[in-house]
Motif scaffolding. Sequence first.
Motif, PDB file in Angstrom:
ATOM      1  N   GLU A 124      78.091  26.602  37.443  1.00  0.00           N
ATOM      2  CA  GLU A 124      79.288  25.769  37.423  1.00  0.00           C
ATOM      3  C   GLU A 124      80.217  26.244  36.316  1.00  0.00           C
ATOM      4  N   ARG A 125      81.465  25.844  36.400  1.00  0.00           N
ATOM      5  CA  ARG A 125      82.438  26.223  35.379  1.00  0.00           C
ATOM      6  C   ARG A 125      81.969  25.684  34.027  1.00  0.00           C
ATOM      7  N   ILE A 126      82.119  26.480  32.982  1.00  0.00           N
ATOM      8  CA  ILE A 126      81.665  26.043  31.647  1.00  0.00           C
ATOM      9  C   ILE A 126      82.444  24.805  31.193  1.00  0.00           C
ATOM     10  N   VAL A 127      83.722  24.753  31.520  1.00  0.00           N
ATOM     11  CA  VAL A 127      84.518  23.511  31.396  1.00  0.00           C
ATOM     12  C   VAL A 127      85.208  23.278  32.744  1.00  0.00           C
ATOM     13  N   HIS A 128      85.675  22.088  32.970  1.00  0.00           N
ATOM     14  CA  HIS A 128      86.346  21.730  34.238  1.00  0.00           C
ATOM     15  C   HIS A 128      85.413  21.902  35.445  1.00  0.00           C
ATOM     16  N   ALA A 129      84.126  21.633  35.261  1.00  0.00           N
ATOM     17  CA  ALA A 129      83.163  21.844  36.351  1.00  0.00           C
ATOM     18  C   ALA A 129      83.400  20.869  37.499  1.00  0.00           C
ATOM     19  N   VAL A 164      95.747  23.663  44.864  1.00  0.00           N
ATOM     20  CA  VAL A 164      95.766  22.955  43.577  1.00  0.00           C
ATOM     21  C   VAL A 164      94.404  22.328  43.330  1.00  0.00           C
ATOM     22  N   ARG A 165      93.869  22.559  42.147  1.00  0.00           N
ATOM     23  CA  ARG A 165      92.589  21.921  41.793  1.00  0.00           C
ATOM     24  C   ARG A 165      92.770  21.036  40.567  1.00  0.00           C
ATOM     25  N   PHE A 166      92.360  19.773  40.722  1.00  0.00           N
ATOM     26  CA  PHE A 166      92.366  18.814  39.616  1.00  0.00           C
ATOM     27  C   PHE A 166      90.926  18.688  39.102  1.00  0.00           C
ATOM     28  N   GLY A 410      93.970  33.941  24.143  1.00  0.00           N
ATOM     29  CA  GLY A 410      92.535  33.849  24.429  1.00  0.00           C
ATOM     30  C   GLY A 410      92.284  33.503  25.879  1.00  0.00           C
ATOM     31  N   ARG A 411      93.153  32.690  26.435  1.00  0.00           N
ATOM     32  CA  ARG A 411      92.961  32.281  27.831  1.00  0.00           C
ATOM     33  C   ARG A 411      93.197  33.458  28.779  1.00  0.00           C
ATOM     34  N   ILE A 412      94.163  34.304  28.410  1.00  0.00           N
ATOM     35  CA  ILE A 412      94.461  35.443  29.292  1.00  0.00           C
ATOM     36  C   ILE A 412      93.205  36.298  29.472  1.00  0.00           C
ATOM     37  N   HIS A 413      92.401  36.349  28.412  1.00  0.00           N
ATOM     38  CA  HIS A 413      91.134  37.069  28.530  1.00  0.00           C
ATOM     39  C   HIS A 413      90.072  36.226  29.254  1.00  0.00           C
ATOM     40  N   SER A 414      89.947  34.958  28.856  1.00  0.00           N
ATOM     41  CA  SER A 414      88.767  34.164  29.218  1.00  0.00           C
ATOM     42  C   SER A 414      88.582  33.938  30.713  1.00  0.00           C
ATOM     43  N   TYR A 415      89.672  33.654  31.410  1.00  0.00           N
ATOM     44  CA  TYR A 415      89.509  33.192  32.793  1.00  0.00           C
ATOM     45  C   TYR A 415      88.998  34.292  33.718  1.00  0.00           C
ATOM     46  N   VAL A 416      89.583  35.496  33.599  1.00  0.00           N
ATOM     47  CA  VAL A 416      89.092  36.598  34.423  1.00  0.00           C
ATOM     48  C   VAL A 416      87.630  36.859  34.072  1.00  0.00           C
ATOM     49  N   THR A 418      85.317  34.884  32.840  1.00  0.00           N
ATOM     50  CA  THR A 418      84.334  33.877  33.267  1.00  0.00           C
ATOM     51  C   THR A 418      84.074  33.962  34.767  1.00  0.00           C
ATOM     52  N   GLN A 419      85.080  34.354  35.546  1.00  0.00           N
ATOM     53  CA  GLN A 419      84.871  34.426  37.005  1.00  0.00           C
ATOM     54  C   GLN A 419      83.851  35.507  37.353  1.00  0.00           C
ATOM     55  N   ILE A 420      83.781  36.532  36.518  1.00  0.00           N
ATOM     56  CA  ILE A 420      82.880  37.639  36.830  1.00  0.00           C
ATOM     57  C   ILE A 420      81.425  37.153  36.820  1.00  0.00           C
TER      58      ILE A 420
HETATM   59 FE1  HDE Z   1      90.777  26.405  30.152  1.00  0.00          FE
HETATM   60  N1  HDE Z   1      89.124  27.368  30.846  1.00  0.00           N
HETATM   61  N2  HDE Z   1      90.522  27.330  28.348  1.00  0.00           N
HETATM   62  N3  HDE Z   1      92.327  25.353  29.343  1.00  0.00           N
HETATM   63  N4  HDE Z   1      91.031  25.477  31.874  1.00  0.00           N
HETATM   64  C1  HDE Z   1      88.613  27.234  32.077  1.00  0.00           C
HETATM   65  O1  HDE Z   1      87.933  28.994  33.458  1.00  0.00           O
HETATM   66  C2  HDE Z   1      89.739  28.388  28.138  1.00  0.00           C
HETATM   67  C3  HDE Z   1      92.819  25.445  28.087  1.00  0.00           C
HETATM   68  C4  HDE Z   1      92.077  24.676  32.229  1.00  0.00           C
HETATM   69  O2  HDE Z   1      90.317  24.229  38.326  1.00  0.00           O
HETATM   70  C5  HDE Z   1      87.521  28.215  32.371  1.00  0.00           C
HETATM   71  O3  HDE Z   1      87.502  29.239  35.646  1.00  0.00           O
HETATM   72  C6  HDE Z   1      89.954  28.903  26.807  1.00  0.00           C
HETATM   73  C7  HDE Z   1      94.111  24.819  27.982  1.00  0.00           C
HETATM   74  C8  HDE Z   1      91.917  24.229  33.587  1.00  0.00           C
HETATM   75  O4  HDE Z   1      89.192  26.098  38.185  1.00  0.00           O
HETATM   76  C9  HDE Z   1      87.478  29.078  31.107  1.00  0.00           C
HETATM   77  C10 HDE Z   1      90.885  28.076  26.232  1.00  0.00           C
HETATM   78  C11 HDE Z   1      94.370  24.325  29.225  1.00  0.00           C
HETATM   79  C12 HDE Z   1      90.729  24.811  34.028  1.00  0.00           C
HETATM   80  C13 HDE Z   1      88.538  28.425  30.250  1.00  0.00           C
HETATM   81  C14 HDE Z   1      91.238  27.088  27.213  1.00  0.00           C
HETATM   82  C15 HDE Z   1      93.248  24.664  30.067  1.00  0.00           C
HETATM   83  C16 HDE Z   1      90.212  25.583  32.941  1.00  0.00           C
HETATM   84  C17 HDE Z   1      86.220  27.611  32.802  1.00  0.00           C
HETATM   85  C18 HDE Z   1      91.464  28.120  24.837  1.00  0.00           C
HETATM   86  C19 HDE Z   1      95.592  23.522  29.681  1.00  0.00           C
HETATM   87  C20 HDE Z   1      90.077  24.634  35.382  1.00  0.00           C
HETATM   88  C21 HDE Z   1      86.052  27.998  34.265  1.00  0.00           C
HETATM   89  C22 HDE Z   1      91.851  29.399  24.401  1.00  0.00           C
HETATM   90  C23 HDE Z   1      96.801  24.277  29.631  1.00  0.00           C
HETATM   91  C24 HDE Z   1      90.617  25.563  36.414  1.00  0.00           C
HETATM   92  C25 HDE Z   1      87.205  28.790  34.579  1.00  0.00           C
HETATM   93  C26 HDE Z   1      89.986  25.277  37.757  1.00  0.00           C
HETATM   94  C27 HDE Z   1      89.042  26.360  33.016  1.00  0.00           C
HETATM   95  C28 HDE Z   1      88.836  28.905  29.034  1.00  0.00           C
HETATM   96  C29 HDE Z   1      92.159  26.035  26.944  1.00  0.00           C
HETATM   97  C30 HDE Z   1      93.204  24.269  31.447  1.00  0.00           C
HETATM   98  C31 HDE Z   1      86.136  29.209  30.415  1.00  0.00           C
HETATM   99  C32 HDE Z   1      89.225  30.092  26.206  1.00  0.00           C
HETATM  100  C33 HDE Z   1      94.996  24.740  26.728  1.00  0.00           C
HETATM  101  C34 HDE Z   1      92.839  23.311  34.367  1.00  0.00           C
HETATM  102  O5  HDE Z   1      87.841  30.399  31.382  1.00  0.00           O
END
Ligand code: HDE
Length: 751
Positions: A124-129, A164-166, A410-416, A418-420
């Motif tokens: 599951e997603r580490i956050v937003h599971a 859209v995913r909430f 950090g997010r630009i790196h993290s999301y791609v 985590t999907q892997i």
């Molecule tokens: Fe996320 N976040 N996030 N986040 N986030 C994830 O990506 C992360 C942040 C947000 O419906 C993860 O696919 C970092 C802010 C949503 O699939 C992960 C940081 C905001 C979703 C991740 C943040 C968000 C995520 C977990 C700080 C609002 C769900 C699974 C640098 C603007 C997307 C995934 C969905 C999901 C990382 C902070 C929104 C781990 C490192 C700020 C809506 O990549």
Amino acid sequence: RATGETVDAMPHNANKADEYGEASSKPRQGAAVGCPFSVGASTVSETNTNEKTGDAPEQGVNAASGHLPRVRADSGGQGMTTNLGVPIADNQSSLKAGLRGPALLKDFILREKITHFDHERIPERIVHARGSAAHGYFESYDSLQDLTCASLFAEAGKQTPVFVRFSTVAGERGSKDTARDARGFAVKFYTDQGNWDLVGNNIPVFFIQDAMKFPDLVHAVKPEPHHGMPQAASAHDTFWDFISLMPESAHMIMWVMSDRGIPRSYRMMQGFGVHSFRFVNAAGESHFVKFHWSPKLGTHSHVWDEAVKISGADPDFHRRDLWEAIEAGEYPEWELGVQVISEAEAESFSFDILDSTKLIPEELVPVRPIGRMVLNRNPDNFFAETEQVAFCTAHVVPGIDFSNDPLLAGRIHSYVDTQITRLGGANFQELPINAPVVPVHNNQRDGMHRQTIHRGRVAYEPNSLAGGCPFQNGEMGFVPFPEPIQGDEVRGKPEKFAEHYNQASLFFNSQADHEQQHIIDALRFELSKVTVPGIRNRTLAMLRNISETLAQGVADGLGMPLPEPLPKANPQPIAAEIEDSPALSLLARPGDGSIRTRQVAILLAAGVDATSLQAVSSALQAEGAVVRLVGPRVGPFNAADGSVIEADCSLENQPAPLFDALVVPDGQDASTALQADGRALEFVRDSFRHGKSILAIGAGTQLLEKADVPLQSAPAGVYEGSSADQALIDQLIAGIAQHRHPSRETNPPQV
Ligand code: HDE
């Protein structure tokens, strides 16, 4: 389940007898009995026929379905096969050496089925599971070519498919929907220049300023690692320990502890891109932008006691709400707006626009509406779409670019990344829900689960053997904004990031009285769950820097004296531009004033007055409300006039917190029966305590009296009358349109 007729046509499993003894040695009868569900009897909003098997799928109104039909499957009218298409004769028993003998290893059909089952779950997603999703479209109001060359904003009326995913943030995949938390609001735009993911939240700011702190924040809020508790809750020691040591979280804490942390519906919350992004036009000019989604239905929330009770009565409350609204054709809609800021303006603010713990007050920079989004189709399959969708902040298109917000980096790196892990390799973008609607051409090859069959011998560039293709697009492609950058390598933050409290105070001060009280109550609840006194104390010290009223209210609720204020990172006061921002209150967006999709309970029991019940019911339904008849049990009840009224749900399976309003019709016998039922009394008390509109007609009023509703004080939103006349019903409708009646709230609750 297909239709009532199909179920009735199959009263028992006629094949069952063949599974035992001698009869099992002969092949089963075949398709006819085993396949009762006819083609076209799908419960989803479209009939999806697999293209590979013949008929083209119905396209519906949503262009997003255009790229999914090729992979959709529907088993209506089809025989069962293995994954390799071998027809399966018998799906009841494994292959054995003798009826009582050992199962055989060569049973490839059993082994295939169990093996697949063993691997059905992905991480599951580490956050937003925990989340729910829907398809729809975005429609641009105007051409924004002066601001951005992003093709989705190229002309008025242009439509782009979206998914859209909430989500909630902290809870696990199976956790409740109504936890106190921020909500994810992630939009994937399938534009004709590739996918753009706007991965936002329902709150415009964040807890931390730098990606370096994200793992710490998440470790602090997730269940504590030694015992795995609490689930989907921030009310515990590790979260508040971290927060009280991180004063930059003060502003976000105000939002999460406010009613925004417990929204009534995904359909009734705002969304925000949070970071500053850039719009870049064809001439290469850049403006900073902040993205805002505003719901047509207005912004509405639960009250805490209600959210807690819903989490037991229906943990899927928000998922069901979204699903049912779309199935009913009540398509949720949001308006997209942008705050546009030039570089020079950005410099002039008292805060830094690269700091995600700050917003730009709408009173300083108004929100310009640029389009609308409509969600009009539920997913066909939760796993294939909602679970496998991969949002990535790195997914931008020409015309949209990043700012230097260190959280965004950090997010630009993290999301791609985590999907892997989550989706099992680098080809996750080929999953149908993630694939763009435009063709993909590059020299990336191979990897786990590759779907594309690349032709030819060239997988490099430059090449001559393939005529140089695929060629670079040059200025037609994504060109990063050429921001001049100079500076020493340094781990640190800009000066303005050190101011942590101005906007937390702005938010608290801009709330209505009852909204302020809810923040105090939420902090009282959360901190009362904290077991270490020092953490409570440090949090109170932090709250003193936001508002003395707030800090005192929370301290009183905990029976604690006020500590000294927390020392500030920046002791020099920075003057804020404004001290009151009405746009920050939920009351600023009451919605369109309609009661469409609002859930109204009408209580009934034997002897109910059918006339008043039906009058209210039809009037509410004419306004688009969803009326449910709630009885002591489900099934038929004799009304006072001898007619039969069917209760479609019960006091037990559909308690008051699941509704927006309550109606108690006339009928002495029904009222007497309900007064003797503790669940009916609780229904009334919860409706009253949660500020819902309540209408009682004739003898129905006795139930309110028995439930201790203080009728003598004429509480707001409680309507009584001897008959269901139009004026009374209109009062109820106006009351429901107001969402709830906070003036009834007392602390502690009287009822
Ligand atoms: Fe996320 N976040 N996030 N986040 N986030 C994830 O990506 C992360 C942040 C947000 O419906 C993860 O696919 C970092 C802010 C949503 O699939 C992960 C940081 C905001 C979703 C991740 C943040 C968000 C995520 C977990 C700080 C609002 C769900 C699974 C640098 C603007 C997307 C995934 C969905 C999901 C990382 C902070 C929104 C781990 C490192 C700020 C809506 O990549």
